[in-house]
Scaffold this active site. Sequence first.
Site, PDB file in Angstrom:
ATOM      1  N   VAL A 118       0.909  -1.149   0.000  1.00 54.32           N
ATOM      2  CA  VAL A 118       0.000   0.000   0.000  1.00 54.32           C
ATOM      3  C   VAL A 118       0.947   1.197   0.000  1.00 54.32           C
ATOM      4  O   VAL A 118       1.551   1.513   1.018  1.00 54.32           O
ATOM      5  CB  VAL A 118      -0.940  -0.004   1.219  1.00 54.32           C
ATOM      6  N   PRO A 119       1.143   1.829  -1.161  1.00 56.23           N
ATOM      7  CA  PRO A 119       2.303   2.703  -1.385  1.00 56.23           C
ATOM      8  C   PRO A 119       2.242   4.090  -0.736  1.00 56.23           C
ATOM      9  O   PRO A 119       2.223   5.117  -1.419  1.00 56.23           O
ATOM     10  CB  PRO A 119       2.356   2.793  -2.905  1.00 56.23           C
ATOM     11  N   CYS A 120       2.264   4.118   0.575  1.00 58.98           N
ATOM     12  CA  CYS A 120       2.272   5.400   1.289  1.00 58.98           C
ATOM     13  C   CYS A 120       3.553   6.180   1.030  1.00 58.98           C
ATOM     14  O   CYS A 120       3.575   7.397   1.211  1.00 58.98           O
ATOM     15  CB  CYS A 120       2.039   5.180   2.780  1.00 58.98           C
ATOM     16  N   HIS A 121       4.592   5.507   0.551  1.00 60.99           N
ATOM     17  CA  HIS A 121       5.844   6.205   0.238  1.00 60.99           C
ATOM     18  C   HIS A 121       5.685   7.140  -0.961  1.00 60.99           C
ATOM     19  O   HIS A 121       6.503   8.029  -1.157  1.00 60.99           O
ATOM     20  CB  HIS A 121       6.977   5.200  -0.023  1.00 60.99           C
TER      21      HIS A 121
END
Length: 169
Positions: free
Chosen positions: A129-132
């Site tokens: 889950v690409p919070c970056h």
Amino acid sequence: MNTYTVFDSPIGPLTAVANDAGLAAVYMAEHRRRPGWEALGERVDTSASPVLAATARQLGEYFAGSRREFSLRLAPAGNPFQHRVWDALGQIPYGELRTYGDIAELLGDRSLAQAVGSANGRNPISIIVPCHRVVGADGSLVGYAGGLGRKQFLLELENPSRTHTEALF
């Protein structure tokens, strides 16, 4: 019941946690808000769980540059707003960036940017889950549970032409 495994990656050891519903978490070393080991369940060999094995394989492919999207059953614990934010994060394409305001606008209310930031910071399924891929309104690298160095590494992995000295937009 939760089970977990630990495996190596280019950003250090990753801890993947699974439950009966799917992948519950991926934590990095020194991860802010990571629960204690006792809360993760039973430690198992990666191959003992199809969910954990698929997670390790797909993350390995991601780090090798051969995977841009993940196909895992996700089961993070969170409230309904957090789930809405995490679902929106999953829509950010590989190699692209969004601001907290962009995510808030996608949810229908740009004034929710701070709440989006809070939910983003509590995302338990790092990388997948690409919070970056979320940055500050001015394009700066802000807040990452695994540390800004890891965030920069992931962003450069996805877009090698981007370096920490270049503008992010």
